[in-house]
Design a protein around this motif. Sequence first.
Motif, PDB file in Angstrom:
ATOM      1  N   UNK A 216       0.861  -1.193   0.000  1.00 14.13           N
ATOM      2  CA  UNK A 216       0.000   0.000   0.000  1.00 14.13           C
ATOM      3  C   UNK A 216       0.889   1.232   0.000  1.00 14.13           C
ATOM      4  N   UNK A 217       0.385   2.310  -0.578  1.00 10.66           N
ATOM      5  CA  UNK A 217       1.161   3.551  -0.556  1.00 10.66           C
ATOM      6  C   UNK A 217       0.979   4.200   0.811  1.00 10.66           C
ATOM      7  N   UNK A 218       2.051   4.223   1.570  1.00  5.92           N
ATOM      8  CA  UNK A 218       1.998   4.737   2.935  1.00  5.92           C
ATOM      9  C   UNK A 218       3.087   5.788   3.134  1.00  5.92           C
ATOM     10  N   UNK A 219       2.847   6.691   4.075  1.00  2.00           N
ATOM     11  CA  UNK A 219       3.865   7.697   4.377  1.00  2.00           C
ATOM     12  C   UNK A 219       4.971   7.088   5.232  1.00  2.00           C
ATOM     13  N   UNK A 220       6.148   7.654   5.095  1.00  4.32           N
ATOM     14  CA  UNK A 220       7.247   7.282   5.990  1.00  4.32           C
ATOM     15  C   UNK A 220       6.972   7.957   7.342  1.00  4.32           C
ATOM     16  N   UNK A 221       7.116   7.213   8.442  1.00  2.00           N
ATOM     17  CA  UNK A 221       6.701   7.760   9.732  1.00  2.00           C
ATOM     18  C   UNK A 221       7.450   9.037  10.105  1.00  2.00           C
ATOM     19  N   UNK A 222       8.765   9.068   9.830  1.00  3.51           N
ATOM     20  CA  UNK A 222       9.516  10.268  10.250  1.00  3.51           C
ATOM     21  C   UNK A 222       9.037  11.494   9.487  1.00  3.51           C
TER      22      UNK A 222
ATOM     23  N   UNK B  22       5.904  11.873   8.330  1.00  5.85           N
ATOM     24  CA  UNK B  22       4.610  12.189   8.938  1.00  5.85           C
ATOM     25  C   UNK B  22       4.802  12.990  10.225  1.00  5.85           C
ATOM     26  N   UNK B  23       5.682  12.500  11.107  1.00  2.23           N
ATOM     27  CA  UNK B  23       5.896  13.170  12.396  1.00  2.23           C
ATOM     28  C   UNK B  23       6.366  14.609  12.196  1.00  2.23           C
TER      29      UNK B  23
ATOM     30  N   UNK C  81      -6.673  19.394  13.943  1.00  3.28           N
ATOM     31  CA  UNK C  81      -5.523  18.547  14.281  1.00  3.28           C
ATOM     32  C   UNK C  81      -5.104  17.760  13.036  1.00  3.28           C
ATOM     33  N   UNK C  82      -3.841  17.362  12.949  1.00  2.78           N
ATOM     34  CA  UNK C  82      -3.429  16.551  11.791  1.00  2.78           C
ATOM     35  C   UNK C  82      -4.169  15.222  11.785  1.00  2.78           C
ATOM     36  N   UNK C  83      -4.407  14.651  10.611  1.00  2.00           N
ATOM     37  CA  UNK C  83      -5.122  13.364  10.576  1.00  2.00           C
ATOM     38  C   UNK C  83      -4.323  12.298  11.311  1.00  2.00           C
ATOM     39  N   UNK C  84      -5.062  11.380  11.884  1.00  2.00           N
ATOM     40  CA  UNK C  84      -4.441  10.310  12.655  1.00  2.00           C
ATOM     41  C   UNK C  84      -4.060   9.190  11.680  1.00  2.00           C
ATOM     42  N   UNK C  85      -2.786   8.906  11.542  1.00  2.00           N
ATOM     43  CA  UNK C  85      -2.368   7.778  10.700  1.00  2.00           C
ATOM     44  C   UNK C  85      -1.708   6.731  11.586  1.00  2.00           C
ATOM     45  N   UNK C  86      -1.963   5.482  11.285  1.00  2.00           N
ATOM     46  CA  UNK C  86      -1.454   4.443  12.182  1.00  2.00           C
ATOM     47  C   UNK C  86      -0.547   3.431  11.488  1.00  2.00           C
TER      48      UNK C  86
END
Length: 537
Positions: free
Chosen positions: A504-510, A512-513, A527-532
């Motif tokens: 899946x196309x996902x963001x890199x956590x760093x 995103x943070x 607030x920023x969207x909650x991604x898990x």
Amino acid sequence: MLGSLDTASVLEAQGEFRNPQHTIKPMDDRIAHQPGATAQVGDVTPMGRHDLRDWLSLIEGHGLLQRINCPVNPDEEIAAIAFMATRREDAPALLFEKALGDQTGAKILTNMLGSSKERYALAVGLAPDLSIAELIAQTRLLMDRRIAPARIAKTEAPVNEIVLRDTEVDLTIYPAPKFWPGDGGRYIGTAGITLTAQPDSGRINVGVYRQMLHGPRRLGLYCSPGKHGLLDREARWSRGDACEVVVAYGVDPVLFMLGAQAFGANVSELDVAGGIMGRPIELTDGEFVSLPIPARAELVIEGLLHPGDVAPEGPLGEFTGYYGRERSPQPVIEVKALHSRGSPILAAALMAKYPSCEIGAFYAVMRSARILDDLERIGVPGVLGAYAHPAAASGWGIVVVSMQQQYPGHAAQVLALTAQCPAAAYYTKWIIAVDDDVDPTDFNDVMWALSTRCHPAEDIDMLRNTWSTGLDPSRYSAEDRPYGSKVLINACKPHRYLKQFPASTLLRQEVYDRVAARWTELGFREAPPRLVVFHRD
Ligand SMILES: Cc1cc2nc3c(=O)[nH]c(=O)nc-3n(C[C@H](O)[C@H](O)[C@H](O)COP(=O)(O)O)c2cc1C
Ligand SMILES: [Mn+2]
């Protein structure tokens, strides 16, 4: 705080839609810790609350109640306003303070809970900003507690402000609404509760069964086959006795919601309601029947169902968005006494398609909680969440279950068990399994999974002649309607090809943070969207 409720589990659940259950530990690398959301119940705890009036003040304080004080006609107009106002999910509860031509001072409350997860949360003492998945997880804990009711003196019962007996009673003077043009009559009780006793054990049942007005002291009571109120009545009638009933209008929403849930035949919903409230439900002695009456209801009726005393009842526009059963002979309550507060608030449940139906958010949350309880009892591993979406005929039509696939055939097993577990088996037509990165409460997500992971030629199975209801209009002969069918849809990634399945196309956590930390600076107000779930190299 809510007695034994484990606050840590609330906090743990926040931000983690794939694992809202306190009993199943999430995989560490998938937990998203979401700061800011509150698990404090504070002033919303039901323990400080006694009745419907207290709850109305609470929701009014949260901006979730609208009072309507220009006169409106209970004959189709109240229902029309309620339907039109609730075409949006965030519609407030509506308190009609003046019914046209009314002399009793009664008020009519509609959309008490409706599609509002916030009003549901406030009713059971949870924080209104919890997500639906969190509400489901907490509801599982709340529905597990039992507190027996308590008796208070008649003189201390607010419902005894006015007490009338026999011919003093005239129910026709109350502004009982007629909802839909094709309804068979005026319904004084659609969100009221009916108490009956099992003659041998004495167990008091609480059920939400509709009541149509026949006359000043005659009230139709419709219980469908298998309901406990009907079984209690049959048990009396088979001995040739009349059946005592107590009907209470304008009760705390917790009593209403539990009266609408099916528990075991030996369970008193009063004990479950007490458990949720964190205090005993207060009852007092009646004037005529041996059953106790809810001391803090707005209006209570005591009466008798005499063997063979029936009158034509219905139809009533239903939660399916269609008229239900044909008009048919149904038992009649002979009213023996009435208790009332001054200007009683009578709750009226509009039955309509989502989001206008009174059986909305609360039902979806409670049904989903009980499906998860069933699956946990069965012992199938890897189940993380479930949701019976209220738009699917008030939570009856569709159940989505999310899971972590652990072995070949696991998804098929979860689908079959979900389809036939006691909490889900009735009616449900579509059972959909999704992977642990799909939020079952988010239908955008579910449609994504259906459209990208499900291969219809291989991933759909059918069950026939399953448990259903005469209220399902999709079959034309009424005799056929109770025989349903179910589709099991595997919308998980194919287990055989899990390793090869496209990422899946996902963001890199760093990244995103970093972006989330600058969200306000970037000009965004919310607030920023909650991604898990994040990209893995
Ligand atoms: C607003 C509302 C109206 C309802 N009306 C009826 C009804 O008229 N007859 C009926 O049998 N069930 C009705 N139900 C469903 C029952 O309340 C539900 O099946 C409940 O489990 C009955 O209690 P019991 O399990 O103790 O019999 C209604 C539910 C709601 C939420
Ligand atoms: Mn029951």
